[in-house]
Scaffold this motif. Structure first.
Motif, PDB file in Angstrom:
ATOM      1  N   GLY A  79      40.053 -10.425  -9.656  1.00 55.70           N
ATOM      2  CA  GLY A  79      41.255 -10.620  -9.191  1.00 55.70           C
ATOM      3  C   GLY A  79      42.415  -9.577  -9.972  1.00 55.70           C
ATOM      4  N   ILE A  80      41.951  -9.367 -11.210  1.00 57.13           N
ATOM      5  CA  ILE A  80      42.355  -8.418 -12.044  1.00 57.13           C
ATOM      6  C   ILE A  80      42.305  -7.155 -11.501  1.00 57.13           C
ATOM      7  CG2 ILE A  80      42.523  -7.361 -14.382  1.00 57.13           C
ATOM      8  CD1 ILE A  80      41.998 -10.246 -15.526  1.00 57.13           C
ATOM      9  N   VAL A  81      41.344  -6.967 -11.105  1.00 56.21           N
ATOM     10  CA  VAL A  81      40.826  -5.260 -10.904  1.00 56.21           C
ATOM     11  C   VAL A  81      41.609  -5.184  -9.422  1.00 56.21           C
ATOM     12  CG1 VAL A  81      38.755  -4.104  -9.452  1.00 56.21           C
ATOM     13  CG2 VAL A  81      38.451  -5.225 -11.549  1.00 56.21           C
ATOM     14  N   ASN A  82      41.862  -6.157  -8.474  1.00 57.86           N
ATOM     15  CA  ASN A  82      42.505  -6.169  -7.342  1.00 57.86           C
ATOM     16  C   ASN A  82      43.973  -5.723  -7.455  1.00 57.86           C
ATOM     17  OD1 ASN A  82      40.461  -6.525  -5.417  1.00 57.86           O
ATOM     18  ND2 ASN A  82      41.009  -8.759  -5.182  1.00 57.86           N
ATOM     19  N   GLY A  83      44.489  -6.467  -8.678  1.00 55.95           N
ATOM     20  CA  GLY A  83      45.928  -6.393  -9.011  1.00 55.95           C
ATOM     21  C   GLY A  83      46.129  -4.870  -9.582  1.00 55.95           C
ATOM     22  N   LEU A  84      45.132  -4.406 -10.633  1.00 57.44           N
ATOM     23  CA  LEU A  84      45.476  -3.074 -11.068  1.00 57.44           C
ATOM     24  C   LEU A  84      45.392  -2.023 -10.076  1.00 57.44           C
ATOM     25  CD1 LEU A  84      43.269  -3.689 -14.361  1.00 57.44           C
ATOM     26  CD2 LEU A  84      45.816  -3.621 -14.108  1.00 57.44           C
ATOM     27  N   ILE A  85      44.690  -2.216  -9.102  1.00 53.71           N
ATOM     28  CA  ILE A  85      44.444  -1.250  -8.341  1.00 53.71           C
ATOM     29  C   ILE A  85      45.772  -0.887  -7.310  1.00 53.71           C
ATOM     30  CG2 ILE A  85      43.358  -0.418  -5.959  1.00 53.71           C
ATOM     31  CD1 ILE A  85      40.649  -1.339  -7.097  1.00 53.71           C
ATOM     32  N   ALA A  86      46.250  -2.434  -6.854  1.00 51.21           N
ATOM     33  CA  ALA A  86      47.563  -2.381  -6.243  1.00 51.21           C
ATOM     34  C   ALA A  86      48.782  -1.799  -6.985  1.00 51.21           C
ATOM     35  CB  ALA A  86      47.886  -3.804  -5.922  1.00 51.21           C
ATOM     36  N   LEU A  87      48.865  -1.965  -8.286  1.00 50.42           N
ATOM     37  CA  LEU A  87      49.678  -1.475  -9.037  1.00 50.42           C
ATOM     38  C   LEU A  87      49.735   0.145  -8.808  1.00 50.42           C
ATOM     39  CD1 LEU A  87      49.652  -3.445 -12.299  1.00 50.42           C
ATOM     40  CD2 LEU A  87      51.335  -3.671 -10.389  1.00 50.42           C
ATOM     41  N   ARG A  88      48.732   0.623  -8.559  1.00 50.27           N
ATOM     42  CA  ARG A  88      48.803   2.201  -8.245  1.00 50.27           C
ATOM     43  C   ARG A  88      49.147   2.561  -6.795  1.00 50.27           C
ATOM     44  NH1 ARG A  88      45.733   4.767 -12.144  1.00 50.27           N
ATOM     45  NH2 ARG A  88      45.715   6.702 -10.783  1.00 50.27           N
ATOM     46  N   GLY A  89      49.776   1.665  -5.952  1.00 45.62           N
ATOM     47  CA  GLY A  89      50.615   1.939  -4.963  1.00 45.62           C
ATOM     48  C   GLY A  89      49.737   1.652  -3.506  1.00 45.62           C
ATOM     49  N   TYR A  90      48.402   1.166  -3.826  1.00 44.87           N
ATOM     50  CA  TYR A  90      47.811   0.950  -2.539  1.00 44.87           C
ATOM     51  C   TYR A  90      48.000  -0.318  -1.826  1.00 44.87           C
ATOM     52  CZ  TYR A  90      44.836   4.686  -4.615  1.00 44.87           C
ATOM     53  OH  TYR A  90      44.607   5.936  -5.078  1.00 44.87           O
ATOM     54  N   ASN A  91      47.680  -0.430  -0.612  1.00 46.19           N
ATOM     55  CA  ASN A  91      48.205  -1.476   0.155  1.00 46.19           C
ATOM     56  C   ASN A  91      47.127  -2.670  -0.313  1.00 46.19           C
ATOM     57  OD1 ASN A  91      48.020  -3.698   2.344  1.00 46.19           O
ATOM     58  ND2 ASN A  91      48.909  -2.084   3.715  1.00 46.19           N
ATOM     59  N   PRO A  92      47.618  -3.876  -0.715  1.00 42.32           N
ATOM     60  CA  PRO A  92      46.910  -5.015  -1.224  1.00 42.32           C
ATOM     61  C   PRO A  92      45.767  -5.310  -0.118  1.00 42.32           C
ATOM     62  CG  PRO A  92      49.056  -5.458  -1.891  1.00 42.32           C
ATOM     63  CD  PRO A  92      49.113  -4.128  -1.049  1.00 42.32           C
ATOM     64  N   LEU A  93      46.127  -5.438   1.067  1.00 45.17           N
ATOM     65  CA  LEU A  93      45.349  -5.793   2.333  1.00 45.17           C
ATOM     66  C   LEU A  93      44.091  -4.906   2.353  1.00 45.17           C
ATOM     67  CD1 LEU A  93      44.968  -7.899   4.510  1.00 45.17           C
ATOM     68  CD2 LEU A  93      46.283  -6.173   6.091  1.00 45.17           C
ATOM     69  N   ILE A  94      44.226  -3.620   2.232  1.00 47.98           N
ATOM     70  CA  ILE A  94      43.047  -2.768   2.085  1.00 47.98           C
ATOM     71  C   ILE A  94      42.247  -2.924   1.010  1.00 47.98           C
ATOM     72  CG2 ILE A  94      42.560  -0.234   2.585  1.00 47.98           C
ATOM     73  CD1 ILE A  94      43.951  -1.602   4.870  1.00 47.98           C
ATOM     74  N   ILE A  95      43.025  -2.998  -0.026  1.00 51.54           N
ATOM     75  CA  ILE A  95      42.323  -3.189  -1.515  1.00 51.54           C
ATOM     76  C   ILE A  95      41.392  -4.634  -1.223  1.00 51.54           C
ATOM     77  CG2 ILE A  95      42.506  -3.647  -3.762  1.00 51.54           C
ATOM     78  CD1 ILE A  95      45.168  -2.075  -3.700  1.00 51.54           C
ATOM     79  N   THR A  96      41.923  -5.666  -0.681  1.00 48.50           N
ATOM     80  CA  THR A  96      41.011  -6.827  -0.923  1.00 48.50           C
ATOM     81  C   THR A  96      39.953  -6.846   0.190  1.00 48.50           C
ATOM     82  OG1 THR A  96      42.880  -7.919   0.368  1.00 48.50           O
ATOM     83  CG2 THR A  96      42.777  -8.126  -2.015  1.00 48.50           C
ATOM     84  N   ILE A  97      40.086  -6.042   1.286  1.00 52.00           N
ATOM     85  CA  ILE A  97      39.038  -5.856   2.136  1.00 52.00           C
ATOM     86  C   ILE A  97      38.037  -5.262   1.965  1.00 52.00           C
ATOM     87  CG2 ILE A  97      38.598  -4.699   4.362  1.00 52.00           C
ATOM     88  CD1 ILE A  97      41.247  -5.563   5.620  1.00 52.00           C
ATOM     89  N   GLY A  98      38.513  -4.089   1.010  1.00 48.18           N
ATOM     90  CA  GLY A  98      37.345  -3.574   0.172  1.00 48.18           C
ATOM     91  C   GLY A  98      36.660  -4.168  -0.682  1.00 48.18           C
ATOM     92  N   THR A  99      37.188  -5.035  -1.573  1.00 50.44           N
ATOM     93  CA  THR A  99      36.414  -5.784  -2.583  1.00 50.44           C
ATOM     94  C   THR A  99      35.672  -7.217  -2.021  1.00 50.44           C
ATOM     95  OG1 THR A  99      38.778  -7.095  -2.888  1.00 50.44           O
ATOM     96  CG2 THR A  99      38.072  -5.355  -4.557  1.00 50.44           C
ATOM     97  N   LEU A 100      36.205  -7.632  -0.737  1.00 53.39           N
ATOM     98  CA  LEU A 100      35.212  -8.559   0.046  1.00 53.39           C
ATOM     99  C   LEU A 100      34.075  -7.910   0.328  1.00 53.39           C
ATOM    100  CD1 LEU A 100      35.143 -10.958   1.702  1.00 53.39           C
ATOM    101  CD2 LEU A 100      36.281  -9.845   3.673  1.00 53.39           C
ATOM    102  N   SER A 101      34.041  -6.782   0.923  1.00 51.09           N
ATOM    103  CA  SER A 101      32.724  -5.955   0.828  1.00 51.09           C
ATOM    104  C   SER A 101      31.810  -5.846  -0.166  1.00 51.09           C
ATOM    105  CB  SER A 101      33.032  -4.808   1.988  1.00 51.09           C
ATOM    106  OG  SER A 101      31.736  -4.151   2.170  1.00 51.09           O
ATOM    107  N   VAL A 102      32.717  -5.522  -1.176  1.00 47.30           N
ATOM    108  CA  VAL A 102      31.863  -5.355  -2.726  1.00 47.30           C
ATOM    109  C   VAL A 102      31.202  -6.525  -2.996  1.00 47.30           C
ATOM    110  CG1 VAL A 102      31.933  -4.666  -4.947  1.00 47.30           C
ATOM    111  CG2 VAL A 102      33.159  -3.286  -3.137  1.00 47.30           C
ATOM    112  N   THR A 103      32.037  -7.758  -3.072  1.00 48.07           N
ATOM    113  CA  THR A 103      31.474  -8.777  -3.622  1.00 48.07           C
ATOM    114  C   THR A 103      30.677  -9.494  -2.907  1.00 48.07           C
ATOM    115  OG1 THR A 103      33.394 -10.111  -2.726  1.00 48.07           O
ATOM    116  CG2 THR A 103      33.667  -9.390  -4.958  1.00 48.07           C
ATOM    117  N   SER A 104      30.743  -9.387  -1.539  1.00 46.38           N
ATOM    118  CA  SER A 104      29.817 -10.050  -0.433  1.00 46.38           C
ATOM    119  C   SER A 104      28.394  -9.474  -0.897  1.00 46.38           C
ATOM    120  CB  SER A 104      30.186  -9.835   0.942  1.00 46.38           C
ATOM    121  OG  SER A 104      31.390 -10.362   1.347  1.00 46.38           O
ATOM    122  N   GLY A 105      28.423  -7.926  -0.982  1.00 47.84           N
ATOM    123  CA  GLY A 105      27.290  -7.286  -1.225  1.00 47.84           C
ATOM    124  C   GLY A 105      26.620  -7.636  -2.504  1.00 47.84           C
ATOM    125  N   LEU A 106      27.571  -7.903  -3.821  1.00 47.15           N
ATOM    126  CA  LEU A 106      27.156  -8.142  -4.985  1.00 47.15           C
ATOM    127  C   LEU A 106      26.234  -9.600  -4.939  1.00 47.15           C
ATOM    128  CD1 LEU A 106      29.793  -6.966  -7.443  1.00 47.15           C
ATOM    129  CD2 LEU A 106      27.406  -6.141  -7.341  1.00 47.15           C
TER     130      LEU A 106
END
Length: 349
Positions: free
Chosen positions: A126-153
């Motif tokens: 969650g913190i990683v998602n939040g820190l990336i979002a603060l850089r101006g990226y779309n939270p929806l796209i960010i969390t779709i990416g982390t969904l893929s990463v966490t599923s793989g992990l």
């Protein structure tokens, strides 16, 4: 004569304002309490339709237990939306937290340590998602990416297979306390703590304000970035807790990230009237949303109706909730604008 006419006009304006005020109150009631009324209506209807099995205490406990896990995920989604960000990574975080806990517990690590580390995994994501979002990226796209990463992990940690035999987690899965399953108590505690935080603390009020207008809060001298990251962190914590409880209920940790998790959670949040634009919402209503979905599924099961009909009904409810939210919001805004115009007209006279 003129005075009489002015008096009549003033009386007419007062009547219009009173009518508009009543309509606004009615619309707000529908928005804030309509979901509770809907749940009560469903319970009464199903008590007659699925009699005599539906309206029993034992079945009520089954509904509460079925809603509990979904409510944990819905809390994560709801808090995220209230803070102004929709977190799609919750299924992946849940799967990763579940297998981390399962792997540690089956490796002779203390159960308490395993649970804490699993929850920390969720908070960290969650913190990683939040820190990336603060850089101006779309939270929806960010969390779709982390969904893929966490599923793989999750698959990497578990070796691609479910981790069975997690009997050490029975105390928070199938165990009962005072007649209620452990997941129900976990949900009660979680929702109570989060509701008190959001509604009764200074930081909670700021948290909601950031969801409504992050830039305005920043201009007031409040570090809005902290609260935005906090929203993601709480969402990750709820997702991880849901993953651990799911593993405890089934006695195994599954590395697969079920898309049904986010679908059900989003439906419960939408039904509750949480504004998808952020800044407004109620966690107790989110809980009622989860209970409505479990109630419908339970009644259909009792009547022997195929499970896919429950999925269809859930989708229709989601569309209905979105349409209702939009309609009520538009209607309230129109009434407020009309009332303001009438008041300004009266003031000019």
């Amino acid at each position: 004569m003129t005075a009489v006419m002015n008096s009549r006009d003033a009386q007419a304006d007062d009547d219009v304002q009173t009518k508009d005020s009543t309509e606004i109150k009615a619309l707000v009631f529908v928005r804030d309490r309509g979901i509770v009324v809907l749940w009560i209506v469903l319970i009464l209807a199903f008590s007659m339709w699925a009699s005599p099995f539906f309206g029993t205490w034992g079945n009520a406990v089954l509904i509460a237990n079925a809603a509990a896990v979904a409510a944990l995920y819905a809390a994560g989604v709801g808090v995220g939306v209230m803070s102004g960000a929709l977190d799609i990574s919750i299924p992946g975080v849940a799967a990763l937290a579940g297998v981390v806990c399962g792997k540690l517990v089956t490796s002779q690590v203390s159960v308490g340590i395993g649970i804490v580390l699993a929850l920390l995994v969720g908070v960290s994501v969650g913190i990683v998602n939040g820190l990336i979002a603060l850089r101006g990226y779309n939270p929806l796209i960010i969390t779709i990416g982390t969904l893929s990463v966490t599923s793989g992990l999750a698959a990497v940690v578990s070796g691609g297979y479910a981790i069975p035999g997690l009997t050490q987690l029975t105390f928070m899965g199938t165990a009962r306390y005072l007649g209620l399953p452990a997941p129900v108590w976990i949900v009660i505690v979680l929702y109570t703590v989060l509701t008190v935080f959001i509604t009764q603390t200074r930081h909670g009020l700021r948290f909601m304000a950031v969801g409504g207008n992050m830039e305005a809060v920043r201009r007031c001298g409040i570090n809005s970035s902290v609260y935005r990251v906090l929203g993601f962190a709480i969402g990750g914590l709820c997702a991880a807790l849901g993953g651990v409880v799911s593993a405890a209920v089934s006695s195994e940790a599954n590395p697969s990230a079920s898309p049904g998790i986010i679908f059900t959670a989003l439906t419960a949040v939408a039904l509750s009237g949480v504004a998808l634009t952020g800044g407004r919402g109620s966690l107790p209503r989110v809980l009622v949303g989860a209970l409505i979905l479990a109630t419908i599924s339970n009644a259909l099961t009792i009547k022997g109706i195929q499970p896919y009909w429950s999925t269809i009904v859930t989708g229709l409810l989601l569309l209905f909730a979105l349409g209702m939210e939009s309609s009520v919001k538009t209607a309230v805004e129109r009434r407020l604008m009309k009332a303001a115009t009438a008041s300004a007209h009266s003031g000019r006279r």
